[in-house]
Write a protein that holds these residues in place. Structure first.
Motif, PDB file in Angstrom:
ATOM      1  N   LEU B  34       0.864  -1.184   0.000  1.00 19.85           N
ATOM      2  CA  LEU B  34       0.000   0.000   0.000  1.00 19.85           C
ATOM      3  C   LEU B  34       0.896   1.228   0.000  1.00 19.85           C
ATOM      4  O   LEU B  34       1.617   1.475   0.966  1.00 19.85           O
ATOM      5  CB  LEU B  34      -0.912   0.005   1.235  1.00 19.85           C
ATOM      6  CG  LEU B  34      -2.073   1.013   1.243  1.00 19.85           C
ATOM      7  CD1 LEU B  34      -3.093   0.627   2.297  1.00 19.85           C
ATOM      8  CD2 LEU B  34      -1.648   2.446   1.450  1.00 19.85           C
ATOM      9  N   VAL B  35       0.865   1.955  -1.095  1.00 23.28           N
ATOM     10  CA  VAL B  35       1.681   3.159  -1.204  1.00 23.28           C
ATOM     11  C   VAL B  35       0.763   4.376  -1.129  1.00 23.28           C
ATOM     12  O   VAL B  35      -0.255   4.448  -1.826  1.00 23.28           O
ATOM     13  CB  VAL B  35       2.506   3.169  -2.512  1.00 23.28           C
ATOM     14  CG1 VAL B  35       3.228   4.506  -2.674  1.00 23.28           C
ATOM     15  CG2 VAL B  35       3.498   2.025  -2.510  1.00 23.28           C
ATOM     16  N   PHE B  36       1.133   5.291  -0.270  1.00 22.04           N
ATOM     17  CA  PHE B  36       0.337   6.471  -0.008  1.00 22.04           C
ATOM     18  C   PHE B  36       1.008   7.685  -0.642  1.00 22.04           C
ATOM     19  O   PHE B  36       2.206   7.878  -0.460  1.00 22.04           O
ATOM     20  CB  PHE B  36       0.268   6.668   1.505  1.00 22.04           C
ATOM     21  CG  PHE B  36      -1.083   7.051   1.992  1.00 22.04           C
ATOM     22  CD1 PHE B  36      -2.003   6.076   2.336  1.00 22.04           C
ATOM     23  CD2 PHE B  36      -1.441   8.385   2.108  1.00 22.04           C
ATOM     24  CE1 PHE B  36      -3.263   6.419   2.805  1.00 22.04           C
ATOM     25  CE2 PHE B  36      -2.694   8.741   2.561  1.00 22.04           C
ATOM     26  CZ  PHE B  36      -3.607   7.759   2.907  1.00 22.04           C
ATOM     27  N   VAL B  37       0.250   8.474  -1.385  1.00 21.65           N
ATOM     28  CA  VAL B  37       0.828   9.663  -1.999  1.00 21.65           C
ATOM     29  C   VAL B  37       0.226  10.891  -1.329  1.00 21.65           C
ATOM     30  O   VAL B  37      -0.992  11.057  -1.294  1.00 21.65           O
ATOM     31  CB  VAL B  37       0.535   9.708  -3.520  1.00 21.65           C
ATOM     32  CG1 VAL B  37       1.231  10.908  -4.147  1.00 21.65           C
ATOM     33  CG2 VAL B  37       0.976   8.423  -4.182  1.00 21.65           C
ATOM     34  N   ILE B  38       1.096  11.725  -0.769  1.00 20.17           N
ATOM     35  CA  ILE B  38       0.620  12.962  -0.149  1.00 20.17           C
ATOM     36  C   ILE B  38       1.299  14.148  -0.837  1.00 20.17           C
ATOM     37  O   ILE B  38       2.274  13.978  -1.575  1.00 20.17           O
ATOM     38  CB  ILE B  38       0.921  13.001   1.372  1.00 20.17           C
ATOM     39  CG1 ILE B  38       2.428  12.887   1.627  1.00 20.17           C
ATOM     40  CG2 ILE B  38       0.175  11.880   2.099  1.00 20.17           C
ATOM     41  CD1 ILE B  38       2.808  13.120   3.094  1.00 20.17           C
ATOM     42  N   GLY B  39       0.747  15.313  -0.567  1.00 24.69           N
ATOM     43  CA  GLY B  39       1.337  16.512  -1.169  1.00 24.69           C
ATOM     44  C   GLY B  39       0.302  17.607  -1.259  1.00 24.69           C
ATOM     45  O   GLY B  39      -0.892  17.323  -1.194  1.00 24.69           O
ATOM     46  N   PRO B  40       0.753  18.850  -1.417  1.00 19.67           N
ATOM     47  CA  PRO B  40      -0.200  19.958  -1.506  1.00 19.67           C
ATOM     48  C   PRO B  40      -1.064  19.844  -2.763  1.00 19.67           C
ATOM     49  O   PRO B  40      -0.694  19.136  -3.706  1.00 19.67           O
ATOM     50  CB  PRO B  40       0.695  21.202  -1.560  1.00 19.67           C
ATOM     51  CG  PRO B  40       2.043  20.718  -1.947  1.00 19.67           C
ATOM     52  CD  PRO B  40       2.147  19.299  -1.512  1.00 19.67           C
ATOM     53  N   SER B  41      -2.198  20.541  -2.755  1.00 19.14           N
ATOM     54  CA  SER B  41      -3.045  20.468  -3.950  1.00 19.14           C
ATOM     55  C   SER B  41      -2.308  21.144  -5.099  1.00 19.14           C
ATOM     56  O   SER B  41      -1.582  22.109  -4.903  1.00 19.14           O
ATOM     57  CB  SER B  41      -4.394  21.130  -3.692  1.00 19.14           C
ATOM     58  OG  SER B  41      -4.213  22.472  -3.356  1.00 19.14           O
ATOM     59  N   GLY B  42      -2.473  20.585  -6.303  1.00 19.49           N
ATOM     60  CA  GLY B  42      -1.732  21.097  -7.444  1.00 19.49           C
ATOM     61  C   GLY B  42      -0.352  20.493  -7.577  1.00 19.49           C
ATOM     62  O   GLY B  42       0.413  20.871  -8.462  1.00 19.49           O
ATOM     63  N   SER B  43      -0.024  19.516  -6.718  1.00 17.57           N
ATOM     64  CA  SER B  43       1.309  18.918  -6.791  1.00 17.57           C
ATOM     65  C   SER B  43       1.398  17.866  -7.888  1.00 17.57           C
ATOM     66  O   SER B  43       2.468  17.369  -8.200  1.00 17.57           O
ATOM     67  CB  SER B  43       1.671  18.290  -5.450  1.00 17.57           C
ATOM     68  OG  SER B  43       0.725  17.288  -5.116  1.00 17.57           O
ATOM     69  N   GLY B  44       0.237  17.510  -8.481  1.00 20.32           N
ATOM     70  CA  GLY B  44       0.233  16.545  -9.580  1.00 20.32           C
ATOM     71  C   GLY B  44      -0.070  15.127  -9.144  1.00 20.32           C
ATOM     72  O   GLY B  44      -0.045  14.204  -9.953  1.00 20.32           O
ATOM     73  N   LYS B  45      -0.415  14.938  -7.852  1.00 20.31           N
ATOM     74  CA  LYS B  45      -0.595  13.559  -7.379  1.00 20.31           C
ATOM     75  C   LYS B  45      -1.816  12.876  -8.002  1.00 20.31           C
ATOM     76  O   LYS B  45      -1.750  11.716  -8.390  1.00 20.31           O
ATOM     77  CB  LYS B  45      -0.627  13.495  -5.849  1.00 20.31           C
ATOM     78  CG  LYS B  45      -1.620  14.433  -5.174  1.00 20.31           C
ATOM     79  CD  LYS B  45      -1.307  14.539  -3.682  1.00 20.31           C
ATOM     80  CE  LYS B  45      -2.446  15.131  -2.884  1.00 20.31           C
ATOM     81  NZ  LYS B  45      -2.912  16.462  -3.351  1.00 20.31           N
ATOM     82  N   SER B  46      -2.930  13.626  -8.140  1.00 21.45           N
ATOM     83  CA  SER B  46      -4.106  13.024  -8.787  1.00 21.45           C
ATOM     84  C   SER B  46      -3.842  12.753 -10.263  1.00 21.45           C
ATOM     85  O   SER B  46      -4.259  11.727 -10.798  1.00 21.45           O
ATOM     86  CB  SER B  46      -5.329  13.934  -8.650  1.00 21.45           C
ATOM     87  OG  SER B  46      -5.931  13.746  -7.391  1.00 21.45           O
ATOM     88  N   THR B  47      -3.145  13.680 -10.918  1.00 23.99           N
ATOM     89  CA  THR B  47      -2.819  13.488 -12.341  1.00 23.99           C
ATOM     90  C   THR B  47      -1.975  12.235 -12.522  1.00 23.99           C
ATOM     91  O   THR B  47      -2.201  11.447 -13.438  1.00 23.99           O
ATOM     92  CB  THR B  47      -2.066  14.719 -12.881  1.00 23.99           C
ATOM     93  OG1 THR B  47      -2.840  15.879 -12.583  1.00 23.99           O
ATOM     94  CG2 THR B  47      -1.846  14.621 -14.377  1.00 23.99           C
ATOM     95  N   MET B  48      -1.015  12.046 -11.608  1.00 25.08           N
ATOM     96  CA  MET B  48      -0.178  10.849 -11.693  1.00 25.08           C
ATOM     97  C   MET B  48      -1.047   9.591 -11.579  1.00 25.08           C
ATOM     98  O   MET B  48      -0.907   8.650 -12.366  1.00 25.08           O
ATOM     99  CB  MET B  48       0.863  10.854 -10.583  1.00 25.08           C
ATOM    100  CG  MET B  48       1.733   9.613 -10.603  1.00 25.08           C
ATOM    101  SD  MET B  48       2.807   9.485  -9.173  1.00 25.08           S
ATOM    102  CE  MET B  48       1.660   8.866  -7.951  1.00 25.08           C
ATOM    103  N   LEU B  49      -1.957   9.605 -10.618  1.00 21.88           N
ATOM    104  CA  LEU B  49      -2.820   8.442 -10.417  1.00 21.88           C
ATOM    105  C   LEU B  49      -3.665   8.182 -11.664  1.00 21.88           C
ATOM    106  O   LEU B  49      -3.815   7.044 -12.107  1.00 21.88           O
ATOM    107  CB  LEU B  49      -3.730   8.699  -9.208  1.00 21.88           C
ATOM    108  CG  LEU B  49      -4.383   7.479  -8.588  1.00 21.88           C
ATOM    109  CD1 LEU B  49      -3.341   6.712  -7.793  1.00 21.88           C
ATOM    110  CD2 LEU B  49      -5.531   7.880  -7.672  1.00 21.88           C
ATOM    111  N   ARG B  50      -4.206   9.273 -12.246  1.00 22.93           N
ATOM    112  CA  ARG B  50      -5.079   9.126 -13.408  1.00 22.93           C
ATOM    113  C   ARG B  50      -4.320   8.723 -14.667  1.00 22.93           C
ATOM    114  O   ARG B  50      -4.918   8.245 -15.628  1.00 22.93           O
ATOM    115  CB  ARG B  50      -5.852  10.429 -13.648  1.00 22.93           C
ATOM    116  CG  ARG B  50      -6.902  10.696 -12.564  1.00 22.93           C
ATOM    117  CD  ARG B  50      -7.355  12.140 -12.552  1.00 22.93           C
ATOM    118  NE  ARG B  50      -7.841  12.550 -13.851  1.00 22.93           N
ATOM    119  CZ  ARG B  50      -9.081  12.339 -14.283  1.00 22.93           C
ATOM    120  NH1 ARG B  50      -9.955  11.747 -13.491  1.00 22.93           N
ATOM    121  NH2 ARG B  50      -9.444  12.726 -15.470  1.00 22.93           N
ATOM    122  N   CYS B  51      -2.993   8.897 -14.646  1.00 23.29           N
ATOM    123  CA  CYS B  51      -2.183   8.402 -15.761  1.00 23.29           C
ATOM    124  C   CYS B  51      -2.041   6.875 -15.690  1.00 23.29           C
ATOM    125  O   CYS B  51      -1.780   6.225 -16.701  1.00 23.29           O
ATOM    126  CB  CYS B  51      -0.789   9.035 -15.739  1.00 23.29           C
ATOM    127  SG  CYS B  51      -0.757  10.730 -16.372  1.00 23.29           S
TER     128      CYS B  51
END
Lengths: 224, 247
Positions: B34-51
């Protein structure tokens, strides 16, 4: 008063021409049914094709929708019926009426369904695509039912409007309600057949309006 | 941790015009991890997931799911591979015109070509797993947000994915409903599901994550165990972010 009744409610005239008017009702209903099926079917197909966002295709779909929404159907009817025989295309009156009204309804229906598709949330598409359904199956199983539901009330209004336009068959000799009534009026010299046509239209449309109202009331998604 | 990678992101880049959203992202998620991705909004974490299932089209780079590169192949191959990558959205996105059961069986029937009996049985199993079997005949509008999200998890699980992606699964929920969804995720982890989670639930990350990745400005700034990231962050940006969120 007597003169008014004689003019609009003459029982002798009414009895004599009732079969013609009734025959006219059937012609109106048959053409209307064919127009509704063809028009909505074509409109839905075009809206679905438009969802694929193929530029060239969409250009033609949008042109078609805009032109047929802009033109008065009577103009197109007259051109097809009186103009086309000169270039060797001879269509019967009912066929011309069917083609023009179907295309007109299709143009409006396409825009209505497209508005429905546009209001389906982007997330719905993403959910379908993320579960491996691909674009086409997401379109059919997820977006389409929601678009149709949203399109329903405006579509019902369009269907009512287009059914009334069957009266445009009268200048090209389609013996629908209005045409039967005006013919009877010429022969009898009485306005009574026109009164009968009013009754005939009300007999068709009042139930349709009531059904439409009832259907529009059922818009929430829930158990059936 | 010696397990083979189930999901591998390699040299991933995402640009919108001249705007770079993701730069040179490399990340491996091992089987059962289970890998958790954190970071401020706009850091690209959701975009990475959606890729990772190409809902967002990467500009360049590779996404490898269980040894197969999803950047290669036809659109049909892509749809098949998407079946192996379950996705849970912030906004649930259940189909409002279908019952809960239909929501969970649709892709099973139409994409996996399971029979109705198979799909129904699998759906009921999964609904039971998320504690929603009693609502199989309900419509999404009749459910709370937490219930809808659990159904959405069941919908993804029913396709037997190899990896589950969670895009801020609890961000749209009322606080009292968050726990029910996290419990389901914890249970999934216990059963060995490979998971990549973008979320702000720091307590949950600390408790259940194998690894935490901190992203900022479209790059992975730092990654490590929860103890390392939350206990002794190395990068200044990580420290600043964590002190902001812990208030």
């Amino acid at each position: 008063m007597d003169r008014f009744l004689q003019t609009f409610f003459n029982p002798v005239v009414a009895a004599k021409y009732a079969p013609d008017i009734i025959a006219g009702i059937w012609v109106t209903l048959e053409i209307a049914a064919a127009v509704i099926i063809a028009g909505i079917g074509l409109g839905l197909l075009l809206a679905c094709l438009r969802a694929y966002r193929i530029k060239v295709l969409n250009f033609f779909i949008i042109c078609f929708a805009d032109i047929f929404r802009a033109l008065p159907p009577l103009v197109v009817i007259l051109i097809l019926y009186f103009g086309f025989p000169s270039i060797g295309i001879r269509l019967s009156g009912p066929m011309v009426l069917f083609i023009v009204l179907s295309l007109t309804l299709a143009a409006f229906a396409e825009e209505i369904f497209w508005a429905g598709f546009s209001s389906v949330e982007k997330g719905q598409w993403e959910a379908g695509i993320a579960t491996g359904l691909g674009f086409s199956r997401t379109l059919v199983y997820i977006a389409l039912p929601q678009a149709v539901r949203l399109a329903f009330p405006p579509l019902v209004n369009r269907v009512l409007a287009i059914t009334k336009m069957t009266a445009l068959g009268s200048p090209i000799g389609v013996s629908e309600i209005l045409s039967s009534a005006t013919t009877a009026q010429s022969f009898s010299g009485s306005a009574t057949p026109l009164t009968m046509s009013v009754a005939a239209y009300l007999a068709i449309f009042v139930p349709m309006v009531i059904v439409a109202r009832w259907l529009e009331g059922r818009t929430a998604w829930k158990k059936r | 941790m010696a397990n083979r990678p189930m999901l591998e992101i390699a040299a991933l880049e995402k640009r919108f015009g001249s705007n770079t959203i993701l730069k040179n992202i490399d990340l491996k998620v091992a089987e059962g991890e289970l890998v958790f991705v954190i970071g401020p909004s706009g850091s690209g974490k959701s975009t990475m997931l959606r890729c990772c299932n190409r809902l967002e089209e990467p500009t360049s780079g590779d996404i490898i799911v269980d040894g197969r590169n999803i950047m290669q192949g036809t659109s049909r191959d892509l749809d098949r591979m998407r079946l192996q990558v379950g996705m849970v959205f912030q906004g649930f996105h259940l189909y409002p015109h279908m019952s809960v059961l239909k929501n969970v069986t649709l892709a099973q029937r139409k994409a996996l070509k399971r029979t109705k009996a198979e799909a129904d049985a699998r759906a009921m199993d999964m609904l039971e797993r998320v504690g929603m079997e009693h609502k199989a005949d309900a419509y999404p509008a009749e459910l709370s947000g937490g219930q809808q999200q659990r159904v959405a998890i069941a919908r993804a699980l029913a396709l037997d994915p190899k990896v589950m992606l969670f895009d801020e699964p609890t961000s749209a929920l009322d606080p009292e409903l968050v726990g029910s969804v996290l419990k389901v995720m914890k249970d999934l982890r216990a059963k060995g599901m490979t998971m990549l989670v973008v979320s702000h639930e720091m307590g949950f990350a600390r408790e259940t994550a194998d690894r935490v990745v901190f992203m900022d400005g479209g790059v992975i700034v730092e990654e490590g165990t929860p103890e390392q990231i939350f206990g002794a962050p190395q990068a200044e940006r990580t420290k600043a972010f964590l002190s902001r969120v812990s208030g």
